[in-house]
Design a protein around this motif. Structure first.
Motif, short mmCIF file in Angstrom:
data_model
loop_
_atom_site.label_atom_id
_atom_site.label_comp_id
_atom_site.label_asym_id
_atom_site.label_seq_id
_atom_site.Cartn_x
_atom_site.Cartn_y
_atom_site.Cartn_z
N TYR A 1 -53.51 31.02 20.13
CA TYR A 1 -53.53 32.55 19.16
C TYR A 1 -52.19 32.86 19.32
CZ TYR A 1 -57.72 31.22 16.45
OH TYR A 1 -58.56 30.38 15.96
N PRO A 2 -51.27 33.50 18.80
CA PRO A 2 -50.00 34.10 20.14
C PRO A 2 -49.72 35.76 20.00
CG PRO A 2 -49.68 32.48 17.43
CD PRO A 2 -50.76 32.44 17.97
N VAL A 3 -49.14 35.57 20.93
CA VAL A 3 -49.51 38.12 20.89
C VAL A 3 -47.92 37.66 20.47
CG1 VAL A 3 -49.48 39.58 22.29
CG2 VAL A 3 -51.45 37.70 21.93
N LYS A 4 -47.81 38.56 19.31
CA LYS A 4 -46.70 39.21 18.94
C LYS A 4 -46.43 40.36 19.13
CE LYS A 4 -45.68 34.91 16.32
NZ LYS A 4 -45.20 34.37 14.88
N ASP A 5 -45.41 41.05 19.69
CA ASP A 5 -45.41 42.21 20.02
C ASP A 5 -46.57 43.19 20.28
OD1 ASP A 5 -42.89 42.56 19.29
OD2 ASP A 5 -43.71 42.21 17.04
N ALA B 1 -52.44 23.84 21.16
CA ALA B 1 -52.33 23.71 23.18
C ALA B 1 -51.21 22.40 23.31
CB ALA B 1 -53.93 24.07 22.80
N ASP B 2 -51.47 21.30 22.91
CA ASP B 2 -50.85 20.78 23.31
C ASP B 2 -49.20 20.44 22.14
OD1 ASP B 2 -51.09 19.75 20.39
OD2 ASP B 2 -50.84 17.87 20.74
N LYS B 3 -48.69 21.44 21.36
CA LYS B 3 -47.39 21.88 21.20
C LYS B 3 -47.58 23.59 20.85
CE LYS B 3 -48.25 19.56 16.61
NZ LYS B 3 -48.00 20.14 14.78
N TRP B 4 -47.75 23.89 21.60
CA TRP B 4 -47.97 25.12 22.26
C TRP B 4 -47.13 24.77 23.84
CZ3 TRP B 4 -48.49 30.33 20.98
CH2 TRP B 4 -47.72 31.25 22.57
N GLU B 5 -48.17 24.19 24.67
CA GLU B 5 -47.05 23.69 25.27
C GLU B 5 -45.40 23.19 26.10
OE1 GLU B 5 -50.58 21.36 27.74
OE2 GLU B 5 -51.66 23.64 27.37
N LYS B 6 -45.24 22.36 24.58
CA LYS B 6 -43.74 21.81 24.60
C LYS B 6 -42.60 23.15 24.35
CE LYS B 6 -45.72 17.36 22.98
NZ LYS B 6 -45.90 16.06 21.91
N ASN B 7 -43.25 24.41 24.25
CA ASN B 7 -42.11 25.21 23.93
C ASN B 7 -41.72 26.07 25.37
OD1 ASN B 7 -42.39 24.80 20.94
ND2 ASN B 7 -43.96 26.76 20.72
N MET C 1 -54.32 37.21 15.03
CA MET C 1 -56.14 36.43 15.46
C MET C 1 -56.50 35.62 13.72
SD MET C 1 -56.80 36.85 18.44
CE MET C 1 -58.04 35.77 18.53
N LEU C 2 -55.42 34.58 12.84
CA LEU C 2 -55.82 34.29 11.83
C LEU C 2 -55.87 32.51 12.07
CD1 LEU C 2 -52.80 36.07 9.87
CD2 LEU C 2 -55.16 36.36 9.79
N VAL C 3 -56.86 32.22 11.86
CA VAL C 3 -56.80 30.47 11.89
C VAL C 3 -56.19 29.82 11.46
CG1 VAL C 3 -57.80 28.70 11.62
CG2 VAL C 3 -59.06 30.42 11.60
N ASP C 4 -54.97 30.18 10.46
CA ASP C 4 -53.98 29.87 9.70
C ASP C 4 -52.68 29.96 10.99
OD1 ASP C 4 -55.11 28.65 7.90
OD2 ASP C 4 -54.55 30.37 6.54
N GLU C 5 -52.43 30.59 11.93
CA GLU C 5 -51.51 30.74 12.83
C GLU C 5 -51.68 30.40 14.12
OE1 GLU C 5 -48.58 32.59 11.92
OE2 GLU C 5 -49.36 33.06 10.12
N ALA C 6 -53.40 30.00 14.49
CA ALA C 6 -52.85 28.91 15.64
C ALA C 6 -53.02 27.86 15.32
CB ALA C 6 -54.13 28.49 15.27
N ILE C 7 -51.99 27.60 16.74
CA ILE C 7 -51.14 26.66 17.87
C ILE C 7 -51.96 25.58 18.16
CG2 ILE C 7 -48.72 25.84 18.82
CD1 ILE C 7 -47.98 28.58 18.24
N THR D 1 -48.65 36.23 26.24
CA THR D 1 -48.47 35.39 25.64
C THR D 1 -48.92 35.01 24.39
OG1 THR D 1 -47.87 33.23 26.05
CG2 THR D 1 -46.11 34.99 26.58
N GLY D 2 -50.08 34.36 24.26
CA GLY D 2 -51.42 34.03 24.05
C GLY D 2 -52.76 33.79 23.78
N LEU D 3 -53.78 33.64 23.25
CA LEU D 3 -54.87 34.00 23.39
C LEU D 3 -55.76 32.51 23.02
CD1 LEU D 3 -55.94 37.42 22.27
CD2 LEU D 3 -56.40 36.48 24.63
N LYS D 4 -56.30 31.13 24.44
CA LYS D 4 -56.57 29.84 23.89
C LYS D 4 -57.87 30.44 24.31
CE LYS D 4 -56.53 25.55 26.48
NZ LYS D 4 -55.96 24.59 26.85
N CYS D 5 -58.49 29.62 22.97
CA CYS D 5 -59.50 28.89 22.80
C CYS D 5 -59.97 27.51 23.33
CB CYS D 5 -60.17 28.87 21.12
SG CYS D 5 -61.88 28.49 20.61
#
Length: 61
Positions: A38-42, A55-61, A47-53, A27-31
Motif C-alpha cells: 500500500y503506497p504512502v503518498k505525502d 510486490a513484484d511490480k513495486w520492486e521494478k519501480n 489503505m485501499l485494496v484497489d490501490e494496492a500494488i 514509501t509503502g506498507l507491505k502485507c
C-alpha cells in the motif's frame, strides 16, 4: 517529516487484516500475506485494496 509510528503499529491490511511492514524510506506498507504494498503518498498511507500494488511490480519501480 515521518509517518506516525503509533499509527503504523495499529494499521492492518484492509483485505486480510494481516500485519503490515513499513518499507525503508517510508514509501509503502507491505502485507506479506497478500504480497502487496500500500503506497504512502505525502505521508498518508493509501489503505485501499484497489490501490494496492503487487510486490513484484513495486520492486521494478
Amino acid at each position: 517529516m515521518t509517518l506516525n509510528k503509533e499509527l503504523v503499529e495499529i494499521l492492518v491490511c484492509p483485505k486480510c487484516k494481516g500485519e503490515l511492514d513499513l518499507l525503508s524510506g517510508e514509501t509503502g506498507l507491505k502485507c506479506a500475506a497478500c504480497n502487496v504494498i500500500y503506497p504512502v503518498k505525502d505521508e498518508i498511507p493509501i489503505m485501499l485494496v484497489d490501490e494496492a500494488i503487487p510486490a513484484d511490480k513495486w520492486e521494478k519501480n
